[in-house]
Design a protein around this motif. Structure first.
Motif, short mmCIF file in Angstrom:
data_model
loop_
_atom_site.label_atom_id
_atom_site.label_comp_id
_atom_site.label_asym_id
_atom_site.label_seq_id
_atom_site.Cartn_x
_atom_site.Cartn_y
_atom_site.Cartn_z
N SER A 164 -2.48 3.79 15.90
CA SER A 164 -0.69 3.81 15.21
C SER A 164 -1.37 3.63 13.86
O SER A 164 -1.66 3.25 13.04
N ALA A 165 0.15 4.24 13.02
CA ALA A 165 0.00 4.54 11.84
C ALA A 165 0.55 2.65 10.82
O ALA A 165 1.45 2.18 11.69
N VAL A 166 0.30 2.73 9.65
CA VAL A 166 -0.03 1.58 9.66
C VAL A 166 0.79 1.94 8.01
O VAL A 166 1.72 1.17 8.28
N ILE A 167 0.66 2.82 6.85
CA ILE A 167 1.39 3.00 6.47
C ILE A 167 0.47 4.26 5.82
O ILE A 167 0.19 5.06 6.55
N HIS A 168 1.89 5.26 5.62
CA HIS A 168 1.44 7.05 5.12
C HIS A 168 2.45 7.28 3.84
O HIS A 168 3.76 6.58 3.32
N PRO A 169 1.69 8.02 3.13
CA PRO A 169 2.88 8.10 2.32
C PRO A 169 3.15 9.35 1.55
O PRO A 169 3.02 9.97 1.01
N PHE A 170 4.38 9.23 2.11
CA PHE A 170 6.12 10.36 1.75
C PHE A 170 6.22 10.51 0.46
O PHE A 170 6.90 10.86 -0.46
N GLN A 171 5.72 8.98 -0.62
CA GLN A 171 6.36 8.73 -1.82
C GLN A 171 4.88 8.32 -2.32
O GLN A 171 4.68 7.17 -1.59
N ASP A 172 4.22 8.99 -3.11
CA ASP A 172 3.29 8.10 -4.07
C ASP A 172 3.95 6.46 -5.54
O ASP A 172 4.41 7.74 -6.37
N PRO A 173 3.82 5.43 -5.23
CA PRO A 173 2.67 5.09 -4.02
C PRO A 173 3.23 4.56 -3.71
O PRO A 173 4.75 4.41 -3.84
N ALA A 174 3.48 4.05 -2.02
CA ALA A 174 4.03 4.25 -0.52
C ALA A 174 3.14 2.74 -0.43
O ALA A 174 2.46 2.27 -1.08
N GLN A 175 4.45 1.86 -0.09
CA GLN A 175 4.98 0.54 0.39
C GLN A 175 5.24 0.17 1.47
O GLN A 175 6.15 0.83 1.78
N ARG A 176 4.11 -0.17 2.22
CA ARG A 176 4.64 -0.97 3.53
C ARG A 176 4.74 -2.19 3.81
O ARG A 176 3.24 -2.47 4.02
N GLY A 177 5.68 -3.63 3.71
CA GLY A 177 5.30 -4.48 3.82
C GLY A 177 4.10 -5.32 2.54
O GLY A 177 4.52 -5.22 1.24
N ARG A 178 3.19 -5.78 3.38
CA ARG A 178 2.02 -6.37 2.49
C ARG A 178 0.80 -5.00 1.68
O ARG A 178 0.29 -5.13 1.23
N PHE A 179 1.11 -3.98 2.27
CA PHE A 179 0.32 -3.32 2.20
C PHE A 179 0.44 -1.73 1.12
O PHE A 179 2.22 -1.22 1.17
N LEU A 180 -0.15 -1.84 0.52
CA LEU A 180 0.01 -0.78 -0.80
C LEU A 180 -0.74 0.62 -0.66
O LEU A 180 -1.78 -0.01 -0.89
#
Length: 362
Positions: A164-180
């Motif tokens: 399952s995907a954790v994070i993907h860079p639709f924008q750079d930098p991309a951030q999801r919760g504690r993940f950058l």
């Protein structure tokens, strides 16, 4: 009318799809097949490898009652709510090169064919191992080949062999919760930073790219991250305690067994008897008479001999008390004054008797 006919054929037969993907040895491939759940949830789906005649070899069937099939390094599973079938091939090797086909039975739609090329490069398909403690921050780097620099990059996580995907860079930098997530295309790598690590963050992560072919999406993963989150003050697990206990118990049993073997060997060993040879430098005790054999003397082995006066019993412990019997070596001899008793322990008390060797003189 002609346009209408083309549309009808499209819905009945479906598009003929053939895609080319490239994977590195040691990497992982994830193929997502999208379908209409209202039409095909009750159908059997298949996945196979095509031979030179474009016929299926070792067809894998995912029936309506099946949720997941595991075939070694290959997993075939479905998510009915999303209308999604997934095929995962782990630890790809050069023998996996070929064309694969996915479809529905009965053949209401044309199958989807994917041609997979397998490349070897020591920079890719490798596994990184990272260790961190709860509360710490961690950053790891995923290097990709130059041909991937314009493609979308993804970070997936493996859970029970599902990805399952954790994070993907639709924008750079991309951030999801504690993940950058940060992509550095000129350096051909991207980084993933995790803040405030937690124990549940531990696991296997995959770095990869995404390619889309109509209703089919292919993820090619070129790097694997094994993340361990441990508490430095964590007590040994129950399994560690059991292992230590077994080792200690086994050691004690081994020592006890060796000790028992040593005891039995000592117990069964013949004891060495002290020498019965008299000390020649020490004067003889007149109360004891040596039983050593003499070459010129007839010595019977019996401790007790016949008391017959006519029997030669010179070495008997107990001999006849007959005065006429030769009993020069007897322990107890006749007390007759006329008998030669020069070697007797106790001799006659007659003053006229030769008692030079007597133990007690008058």
């Amino acid at each position: 009318m002609k346009i209408l006919l083309i549309i009808i054929l499209y819905h009945v037969s479906g598009p003929v799809l053939s895609a080319d993907v490239s994977v590195y040895t040691g990497g992982t491939v994830l193929i997502n097949y999208k379908y209409d759940p209202s039409k095909y949830n009750k159908h059997t789906r298949f996945f196979c490898r095509l031979n030179d005649n474009r016929k299926c070899n070792d067809k894998i069937l995912l029936k309506a009652s099946d949720i997941r099939l595991d075939k070694g390094r290959l997993i075939f599973m479905k998510t009915e709510q999303l209308g999604l079938d997934q095929v995962v091939i782990r630890h790809v090797n050069v023998q996996d090169k070929g064309t694969y086909s996915y479809g529905v039975e009965p053949n209401e739609v044309k199958p989807t064919d994917i041609s997979m090329e397998v490349e070897e490069d020591p920079r890719f398909g490798q596994t990184q191992t990272h260790t961190a403690h709860p509360g710490e921050n961690l950053t790891f780097t995923c290097t990709y080949p130059d041909k991937y620099k314009d493609l979308l990059k993804f970070l997936h996580r493996e859970t029970n062999h599902s990805l399952s995907a954790v994070i993907h860079p639709f924008q750079d930098p991309a951030q999801r919760g504690r993940f950058l997530f940060s992509d550095y295309s000129q350096k051909k790598h991207f980084t993933v930073s995790i803040r405030d690590m937690r124990k549940e963050d531990g696991g296997v992560y995959l770095c990869g790219i995404q390619e889309k072919f109509g209703g089919t999406t292919v993820f090619s993963f070129f790097s694997e991250i094994q993340l361990h989150v441990t508490d430095p003050a964590e007590k040994p697990s129950d399994s560690s305690i059991i292992i230590i206990t077994v080792c200690v118990g086994g050691t004690l049993m081994l020592i006890g067994g060796l000790a028992l073997i040593y005891y039995k060997l000592r117990k069964n060993a013949p004891e060495t008897s002290p020498s019965r040879e008299p000390n020649r430098n020490k004067p003889k005790d007149p109360a004891l008479v040596s039983l050593q054999s003499s070459e010129n003397t007839n010595q019977s082995d019996s401790v007790y001999q016949s008391l017959d006066p006519n029997t030669n019993q010179s070495d008997s412990v107990y001999q006849s008390l007959d005065p006429n019997t030769n009993q020069s070596d007897s322990v107890y001899q006749s007390l007759d004054p006329n008998t030669n008793q020069s070697d007797s322990v106790y001799q006659s008390l007659d003053p006229n008797t030769n008692q030079s060797d007597s133990a007690h003189r008058v």
